[in-house]
Design a protein around this motif. Structure first.
Motif, PDB file in Angstrom:
ATOM      1  N   SER A 191      61.924 -54.572  58.509  1.00  0.00           N
ATOM      2  CA  SER A 191      60.873 -53.914  59.275  1.00  0.00           C
ATOM      3  C   SER A 191      60.887 -54.415  60.717  1.00  0.00           C
ATOM      4  O   SER A 191      60.686 -55.610  60.938  1.00  0.00           O
ATOM      5  N   PRO A 192      61.169 -53.537  61.694  1.00  0.00           N
ATOM      6  CA  PRO A 192      61.526 -52.129  61.534  1.00  0.00           C
ATOM      7  C   PRO A 192      62.866 -51.969  60.810  1.00  0.00           C
ATOM      8  O   PRO A 192      63.675 -52.889  60.781  1.00  0.00           O
ATOM      9  N   ALA A 193      63.070 -50.798  60.257  1.00  0.00           N
ATOM     10  CA  ALA A 193      64.226 -50.558  59.392  1.00  0.00           C
ATOM     11  C   ALA A 193      65.541 -50.520  60.170  1.00  0.00           C
ATOM     12  O   ALA A 193      65.594 -50.083  61.319  1.00  0.00           O
ATOM     13  N   LYS A 214      66.648 -47.710  50.046  1.00  0.00           N
ATOM     14  CA  LYS A 214      65.508 -48.155  50.861  1.00  0.00           C
ATOM     15  C   LYS A 214      64.187 -47.853  50.161  1.00  0.00           C
ATOM     16  O   LYS A 214      63.246 -48.656  50.208  1.00  0.00           O
ATOM     17  N   ALA A 218      60.939 -50.297  49.414  1.00  0.00           N
ATOM     18  CA  ALA A 218      59.646 -49.964  50.006  1.00  0.00           C
ATOM     19  C   ALA A 218      58.529 -50.049  48.978  1.00  0.00           C
ATOM     20  O   ALA A 218      57.388 -50.417  49.284  1.00  0.00           O
ATOM     21  N   LYS A 221      56.760 -53.635  48.537  1.00  0.00           N
ATOM     22  CA  LYS A 221      56.025 -54.287  49.625  1.00  0.00           C
ATOM     23  C   LYS A 221      54.527 -54.190  49.389  1.00  0.00           C
ATOM     24  O   LYS A 221      54.056 -53.317  48.704  1.00  0.00           O
TER      25      LYS A 221
END
Length: 221
Positions: A191-193, A214, A218, A221
């Motif tokens: 983060s950022p990706a 991804k 996600a 989290k």
């Protein structure tokens, strides 16, 4: 006189070469102890020392490693870390420890400790453990109760329980704050990706596959 002079020069050269290596480790204590002051907001390389007059035996004690960690998670593993945040008395001493619990089939996924070498002792069960050196060579071994394995500082390593019963071990680490970088989490859960194009090219997969991976990280989290 020429030979003694050469020996002195060689000694100075060796000392000069060794100095940067010494600086790469945790700072050495210059007093009996430097208990971390959790109330301080001063930022230093390490932790600010607590007033020695306020130090007690409790600053050097931690309780809880006798309890199994909760492995009810997607990896089936739990690391209980005893670093300077958990045990203030470790400040400047250059050591930490951890308990690793693995459910049957559990994995402590590939990761690194950027500031520490780790030595692991299996207390119960069996573990398949290993690390990769900088050439990509795998050093792996099945460990049984009482076996010990060392993971060199900064190298990617893992622990896996292929058995039918839970396993756990105790690890020592050569830093008061070893750090943790999980390989997959860092790349696919950043983060950022990180852009899909970078990951697709690095792993030789397409962007759609990157997106699917991804999405898995996600949700955690």
């Amino acid at each position: 006189m020429a030979r003694p002079c050469k020996l002195v020069l060689m000694a100075l050269l060796v000392a000069a070469m060794a100095s940067p290596l010494a600086l790469a480790y945790d700072p050495s204590p210059l007093q009996d102890f430097c208990v971390a002051d959790k109330a301080s907001n001063v930022f230093v390389n390490g932790q600010v020392c607590k007033d020695p007059a306020m130090v007690s035996a409790g600053d050097f004690a931690f309780s809880g490693l006798q309890n199994a960690g909760n492995t009810a998670n997607p990896f089936g593993s739990k690391v209980t870390l005893v670093d300077v945040k958990a045990l203030p008395g470790l400040n400047t001493l250059g050591i930490a420890m951890a308990r690793l619990d693995l459910a049957a089939g559990g994995l402590n996924p590939p990761h690194t400790h950027p500031r520490a070498t780790e030595i692991l002792t299996v207390v119960e069960g069996e573990m398949y453990v290993g690390y990769l050196d900088t050439t990509g060579k795998l050093f792996a071994k099945v460990l049984h109760k009482g076996d010990v394995f060392v993971f060199p500082k900064g190298l990617v390593h893992f622990e896996f329980n292929f058995g039918a019963t839970p396993a756990f071990g105790i690890a020592g680490l050569s830093s008061q704050n070893p750090g943790l970088v999980r390989v997959a989490d860092s790349l696919f859960g950043a983060s950022p990706a990180i852009t899909d194009q970078v990951l697709a090219k690095a792993f030789r997969i397409d962007a759609a596959t990157v997106q699917r991976i991804k999405a898995q990280f996600a949700t955690k989290k």
